[in-house]
Scaffold this active site. Structure first.
Site, mmCIF file in Angstrom:
data_model
loop_
_atom_site.group_PDB
_atom_site.id
_atom_site.type_symbol
_atom_site.label_atom_id
_atom_site.label_comp_id
_atom_site.label_asym_id
_atom_site.label_seq_id
_atom_site.Cartn_x
_atom_site.Cartn_y
_atom_site.Cartn_z
ATOM 1 C CG HIS A 442 -4.589 13.786 2.570
ATOM 2 N ND1 HIS A 442 -5.578 12.964 2.048
ATOM 3 C CD2 HIS A 442 -3.841 14.165 1.510
ATOM 4 C CE1 HIS A 442 -5.405 12.861 0.732
ATOM 5 N NE2 HIS A 442 -4.367 13.579 0.390
ATOM 6 C CG HIS A 486 -6.889 12.404 -3.111
ATOM 7 N ND1 HIS A 486 -5.733 11.699 -2.942
ATOM 8 C CD2 HIS A 486 -7.867 11.482 -3.317
ATOM 9 C CE1 HIS A 486 -5.979 10.391 -3.054
ATOM 10 N NE2 HIS A 486 -7.287 10.251 -3.286
#
Length: 509
Positions: A442, A486
């Protein structure tokens, strides 16, 4: 359409680049748009099997990865950690886990406050995101709690940015694949286009928009002479503008994964469909176990009493207010039961993922060679607050697993087995963490958005690179804060909002 001159040039065909290219090209004024992607077209359907999304990046999807690794991490026992980045049309949406959630209200509101633009506030961002998915919105402004995460799957296929935005392209959108941009071209302080490997040049009359992601966007800017002057001159790169913050503020979600076999007989065989013959069935009509997620997955965002930590007191007031907000998570727990790929039975996969870390890393150049991978330094656990959160989160997870009737054998990670009882004991958790901590792919924050004139601001809320004309950045690298989610949804959000601003500014509709 074949030309070397366009209204807009977009570098990178991930969720940001693909959405911006499609949105601009489909406006009423029909500007000429060039989308350039260093990877391939990614047209092979076997790369989009829905049921393989949890293991694809580590197995058959390796050909869609750039093969990056971090520099040795001094805080993690000197380990070099693989840093997967999706390659080709769709970017990392072609290889990710496909989960879809938004983050928390206080985090999105903090983003808006930090950059001075209410478009990022929770209510506005949520309404924008609700327009993208087919399924009803299941995201709460509370964020805390467990649920079954939605996934980006449709008709048995992984949905990518390419399949969502680029399948039906208008004639004024030209897409170049297998084309690596090596530098941005400037006339003085104005970006006028890009140069590809092989010295082919393309020119933009309005804007060049970099959407190459939080690792490759700063790399390209640095190669182009936009970054810390002392680093650029060290590599013999001519300085276009001294931008000390380019490449700094690298954020990610630290993660530890534990795996154990499930006690035989606890999971009824019919609960999770067997994989035998599943591939043949999927290729026949895209049905069967591989047409969706072939696991039982739940995840949740959880709190810790972070305000009681001595390490919490050293943080500034604004950060303390965010972290102590009842709706701001400290960590995420992802639990998944899936068929064992090597033998009969099932595996329990448990991932503990830390949110709102205070340690920041850096992306920098190793040399002026565009073919050399960038130097990626995650710098995890360098802030004492992060170590405290990670130790407590791992212990909480171990206690949860200890009380479960499902696993029998010790939880394992890497070459050695580690009993969950050891993780609860003093003195064991920190070494386990330093030996096993990874990340959740991420990456964010390396070309940070902020208010004009504030230290560390690389781009303004209209995505313009500070001090330059004709150059914008629109991808996760602009994030001033990494939401608890996410992040593919956040990437689409950035692309859509950037497109809105461009369409409005140039009156394309």
């Amino acid at each position: 359409m074949s030309s070397t001159s366009y209204d807009f040039i977009i570098v990178g065909a991930g969720p940001c680049g693909a959405s911006i290219a499609s949105r601009l090209a489909n406006t009423r004024s029909k500007p000429s748009v060039l989308l350039i992607e260093s990877g391939g077209p990614n047209t092979d359907l076997k790369d989009r099997i829905a049921g393989e999304r949890h293991i694809f990046w580590a197995t058959s999807g390796k050909h869609l990865d750039y093969g990056y690794k971090t520099v040795p991490q001094t805080t993690l026992n000197g380990r070099q950690i693989p840093y997967q980045r999706g390659k080709g049309l769709g970017g990392s949406t072609a290889t990710n886990l496909g989960l879809w959630d938004y983050g928390s209200k206080p985090e999105l509101d903090e983003w808006a406050k930090l950059v001075g633009d209410d478009v990022w506030r929770w209510d506005n961002a949520r309404e924008r995101l609700k327009k993208l998915p087919l399924n009803p919105d299941v995201n709460s402004d509370k964020c805390i709690g467990f649920g079954v995460p939605p996934g980006t799957i449709h008709d048995g296929l992984r949905v990518t940015a390419a399949s969502a935005y680029l399948v039906k392209k208008p004639g004024n959108l030209n897409i170049l694949t297998d084309s690596k941009v090596t530098r941005v071209l400037f006339e003085g302080k104005r970006a006028v286009g890009v140069e590809l490997q092989g010295e082919k040049k393309y020119y933009s009359s309005k804007d060049t928009i970099i959407c190459a992601g939080s690792i490759d966007t700063p790399k390209l800017l640095l190669l182009s002479g936009v970054g810390p002057a002392q680093d650029l001159t060290k590599h013999g790169i001519s300085v276009v503008i001294d931008h000390p913050a380019i490449g700094s503020n690298l954020l990610d979600h630290p993660m530890i994964r534990m795996v154990a076999p499930v006690k035989p007989g606890l999971i009824p065989p019919e609960t999770i469909a067997p994989m035998q013959g599943a591939m043949e069935q999927w290729f026949k009509d895209r049905t069967g176990p591989l047409a969706t997620d072939n696991a039982s997955t739940c995840h949740g965002y959880l709190k810790l009493d972070v305000a009681s930590y001595p390490e919490f007191d050293s943080l500034n007031e604004q950060t303390r207010n965010l972290l102590s907000n009842p709706r701001t998570p400290a960590y995420e727990l992802v639990c998944r039961i899936a068929p064992n790929p090597t033998q009969d039975g099932f595996l329990w996969n448990s991932s503990t993922i830390m949110m709102n870390q205070q340690s920041v890393g850096r992306v920098s150049l190793r040399s002026a060679d565009p073919d050399e991978p960038p130097a990626i330094d995650l710098n995890f656990l360098s802030h004492p607050y992060d170590l405290r959160v990670t130790v407590d989160a791992v212990r909480r997870t171990a206690e949860f697993l200890q009380s479960s009737i499902i696993p029998t054998d010790p939880f394992m990670f890497g070459p050695k087995s580690t009993k969950e009882t050891d993780l609860v004991a003093d003195g064991q958790s920190q070494e386990f963490i330093k030996s096993n901590l990874g990340h959740l792919w991420h990456a964010a924050g390396t070309v940070k958005m902020g208010k004009l004139g504030e230290p560390g601001t690389c781009v303004t809320p209209d995505f313009r690179v500070v001090g330059l004309e004709g150059l914008r950045v629109a991808d996760l690298s602009v994030l001033p804060i990494l939401p608890s989610n996410h992040t593919q949804s956040t990437a689409y959000l950035v692309g859509e909002i950037a497109a809105d601003k461009l369409v409005g500014e140039y009156r394309l509709d």
